[in-house]
Enzyme design. Structure first.
Site, short mmCIF file in Angstrom:
data_model
loop_
_atom_site.label_atom_id
_atom_site.label_comp_id
_atom_site.label_asym_id
_atom_site.label_seq_id
_atom_site.Cartn_x
_atom_site.Cartn_y
_atom_site.Cartn_z
N ARG A 45 0.84 -1.20 0.00
CA ARG A 45 0.00 0.00 0.00
C ARG A 45 0.87 1.25 0.00
NH1 ARG A 45 -3.69 -1.84 5.18
NH2 ARG A 45 -4.48 -3.81 4.32
N ASP B 114 1.28 5.30 0.10
CA ASP B 114 0.51 6.38 0.69
C ASP B 114 0.02 7.36 -0.38
OD1 ASP B 114 0.86 5.38 3.22
OD2 ASP B 114 2.53 6.72 3.72
N ARG C 10 9.67 7.44 4.44
CA ARG C 10 9.56 8.90 4.51
C ARG C 10 10.08 9.44 5.84
NH1 ARG C 10 3.53 9.92 3.45
NH2 ARG C 10 4.15 12.06 3.96
#
Length: 259
Positions: A49, A51, A196
């Site tokens: 998944r 973001d 991130r």
């Protein structure tokens, strides 16, 4: 029959990969195109998944249908014509029945791109960050990162996982060209928001706002509150998903489309 899709997408316009109630996702857009083309409801499972705002140079998903598909260049072209310009299917191949886009994957490779100079063509595709970063110190931080396996300090607080262990294959910074600084990281799995947050913390290191000793203390703390802010989504790319040999061999047999 089970099929794997290899695709890429620019994530700017999407609320991430996964279907959700509050916005358009890559998954729901892909399912709608397949459903329209095949005339029956199609549901896909992705390798992971991404973001909201994150891009993919290579993503995989699988779906099941009762009958074999006409895997021709014309068939793939027709699907790409249904999809928006920012999503592209590169190939669809039949795979073993138990092959799973997510659980069969053995590695994921991400890159994060930072540019110092504004570009009319890179808007939404890189982080525009003007301060000069010390790449040698950031690479020293990568060597510390590679000595650890528990990355709870870099996972979002609401990450729904049974453990925070990841096996890193590599992590390093390089200049892709004179202006683009790229972070490379590959592992067997990643936690929600992990890349991130690592990038955001290393940007602090690159500006001499965080020492290498403190960086290791952050890792050992296993506390998201002590790490830096997550870097913006627009510079992050999923660039490669690795699979075992039997699935890779399947991709060597099917037709591919780049249009």
């Amino acid at each position: 029959m089970r099929y794997f899709i290899e695709l890429s997408y620019r994530g700017t316009a999407y609320h991430g990969w996964q279907t959700q109630a509050n916005g358009i996702s890559v998954q729901s857009t892909l399912e709608a195109a397949l459903t329209q083309r095949l005339g029956t409801p199609i549901y896909v499972m992705g390798s992971g998944r991404t973001d909201a705002g994150v891009h993919a140079q290579q993503q995989f998903a699988h779906f099941d249908v009762p009958e074999p598909l006409p895997l021709t260049e014309t068939f793939l072209y027709s699907l790409n014509c249904i999809l928006p310009e920012d999503i592209a299917i590169h190939r669809i191949v039949a795979v073993p029945e138990k092959a799973h886009a997510r659980f069969s994957a053995i590695s994921r490779y991400y890159q994060y791109h930072i540019t110092r100079h504004k570009s009319a063509f890179h808007s939404g595709l890189t982080l525009h960050f003007r301060p000069l970063l010390q790449i040698e110190k950031m690479n020293a931080a990568c060597q510390i990162l590679l000595q650890h396996t528990d990355f709870q300090s870099f996972a979002k607080a609401r990450a729904d996982v049974t453990n925070f262990h990841c096996r890193l294959d590599f992590a390093y910074w390089s200049y892709t060209n004179d202006d683009c600084l790229t972070f490379h990281i590959k592992a067997n799995r990643f936690l929600w928001g992990m890349v991130r947050t690592i990038v955001g913390t290393m940007i602090d290191i690159g500006q001499d706002r965080l020492s290498l000793d403190r960086f290791e203390q952050i890792i050992l703390a296993r506390d998201r509150n002590v790490a830096g802010r997550a870097a913006p989504a627009n510079g992050l790319y999923l660039v490669e998903v690795g699979y075992p040999a039997d699935i890779r061999q399947a991709f060597g047999k099917g037709p591919g489309a780049k249009g």
